[in-house]
Design an enzyme around this catalytic site. Structure first.
Site, mmCIF file in Angstrom:
data_model
loop_
_atom_site.group_PDB
_atom_site.id
_atom_site.type_symbol
_atom_site.label_atom_id
_atom_site.label_comp_id
_atom_site.label_asym_id
_atom_site.label_seq_id
_atom_site.Cartn_x
_atom_site.Cartn_y
_atom_site.Cartn_z
ATOM 1 N N MET A 20 0.848 -1.197 0.000
ATOM 2 C CA MET A 20 0.000 0.000 0.000
ATOM 3 C C MET A 20 0.888 1.253 0.000
ATOM 4 O O MET A 20 0.461 2.331 0.426
ATOM 5 C CB MET A 20 -0.934 -0.012 1.203
ATOM 6 C CG MET A 20 -1.888 -1.213 1.154
ATOM 7 S SD MET A 20 -3.446 -0.944 2.007
ATOM 8 C CE MET A 20 -2.871 -0.711 3.662
ATOM 9 N N HIS A 70 9.523 -3.646 3.234
ATOM 10 C CA HIS A 70 9.038 -3.905 1.870
ATOM 11 C C HIS A 70 10.215 -4.207 0.943
ATOM 12 O O HIS A 70 10.154 -5.102 0.107
ATOM 13 C CB HIS A 70 8.315 -2.673 1.301
ATOM 14 C CG HIS A 70 7.054 -2.304 2.023
ATOM 15 N ND1 HIS A 70 6.933 -1.160 2.767
ATOM 16 C CD2 HIS A 70 5.852 -2.916 2.089
ATOM 17 C CE1 HIS A 70 5.718 -1.082 3.267
ATOM 18 N NE2 HIS A 70 5.035 -2.126 2.875
HETATM 19 O O1 PAF Z 1 -0.131 -5.656 3.833
HETATM 20 C C1 PAF Z 1 -0.533 -4.779 3.041
HETATM 21 O O2 PAF Z 1 0.147 -3.776 2.772
HETATM 22 C C2 PAF Z 1 -1.901 -4.928 2.411
HETATM 23 O O3 PAF Z 1 -2.789 -5.508 3.303
HETATM 24 C C3 PAF Z 1 -1.899 -5.684 1.069
HETATM 25 C C4 PAF Z 1 -1.459 -7.126 1.236
HETATM 26 C C5 PAF Z 1 -0.977 -4.957 0.097
HETATM 27 C C6 PAF Z 1 -3.316 -5.669 0.477
HETATM 28 O O4 PAF Z 1 -3.782 -4.383 0.284
#
Ligand code: PAF
Length: 280
Positions: free
Chosen positions: A30, A37
């Site tokens: 997101m 990430h």
């Molecule tokens: O973990 C996240 O950032 C969100 O829940 C995801 C998996 C991208 C779904 O919107």
């Protein structure tokens, strides 16, 4: 890095890579990216996959409108970080592109018990929204591998269940939580913490470490109660500090000393809700 905004365009591109038998790894996000990430991108990269990331702040998974409105958006920096990490493709869709038929999900996912405990209990509808968006993303991007962070322990289980229910072929790979030097789990929501809240926030990881060091076979209620008290003393309003079976997420009150356990916490510092977990 190639950026696609339209499902049809990325679909066409992936069709071509599929013909060349290139393996694909997908990291859905997101945005408001942090090293956690990036470590998923790096893991996908090291496995030799063509790496695809998505950035989409999914409206259907926010049960709190305030949390949605205040969710950090740092798109320029995100693109720089992804490019720097060697991400090959970024999917950056609009709400209309993701939900051409509107936001309402007419066929709920049967998540059973998983939706009734912990995050499921405290964030009603949240996991339906997560399944809705990840299902749609995997339909557009039917990757060989999906990389998720253990930080969202229950979400990982929910997505595995959804993939099973829908017969998706994508293999789900869970990667370890990355932590700041003081132990705080990396999270996009940490960006919203002011200096004082940031200092207090570390207590969640301390509580989990304390549980890990002290857990013994037998009654776990005093350990759980003590954890909530520890969080309250540090200035948190706690949703839960729980110990559960790491395979089923069944809450464990009395441990036989054999089942694999996970400790999980969710607590508010001011209006910011943080979650974390640790395998015991
Ligand atoms: O973990 C996240 O950032 C969100 O829940 C995801 C998996 C991208 C779904 O919107």
């Amino acid at each position: 890095m190639i950026i696609f905004k339209k499902a049809a365009d990325i679909g066409q591109f992936l069709h071509k890579t599929g013909e060349k038998k290139t393996k694909t790894g997908f990291v859905p996000t997101m945005g408001a990216l942090h090293q956690g990430h990036i470590s998923l991108i790096e893991t996908a990269k090291s496995g030799g996959d063509l790496v695809i990331a998505s950035i989409f702040v999914n409206p259907t998974q926010f049960n709190d409108a305030n949390d949605f409105q205040n969710y950090p958006v740092t798109i320029e920096q995100d693109i720089d970080q992804l490019e720097h990490a060697g991400c090959d493709v970024l999917f950056l869709p609009s709400v209309e592109e993701m939900y051409p038929d509107g936001l309402v999900n007419k066929t709920p996912y049967d998540l059973g018990y998983l939706e009734t405990v912990l995050e499921g209990k405290y964030r009603p509808g949240h996991f339906q929204g997560v399944c809705q968006v990840v299902h749609r993303l995997l339909t557009i991007i039917p990757a060989d591998h999906l990389y998720l962070g253990q930080k969202d322990f229950q979400q990982c289980m929910v997505i595995k269940k959804m993939a099973e229910l829908k017969g998706l072929k994508t293999k789900i790979i869970i990667c370890p939580t990355l932590r700041e030097a003081d132990g705080l789990a990396m999270s996009s929501r940490n960006m919203r913490l002011n200096k004082e809240a940031r200092q207090k926030a570390v207590e969640i990881s301390r509580v989990l470490l304390h549980i890990k060091a002290s857990v013994k076979p037998g009654d776990l209620s005093a350990l759980k109660k003590g954890s909530v008290e520890q969080l309250t003393r540090a200035g948190f309003k706690t949703d839960y500090a729980e110990i559960a079976d790491a395979n089923s997420l069944e809450l464990v009150d009395n441990w036989d000393g054999k089942r694999k356990l996970v400790a999980l916490c969710a607590a508010f510092i001011g209006e910011i809700r943080l979650i974390d977990n640790m395998l015991l």
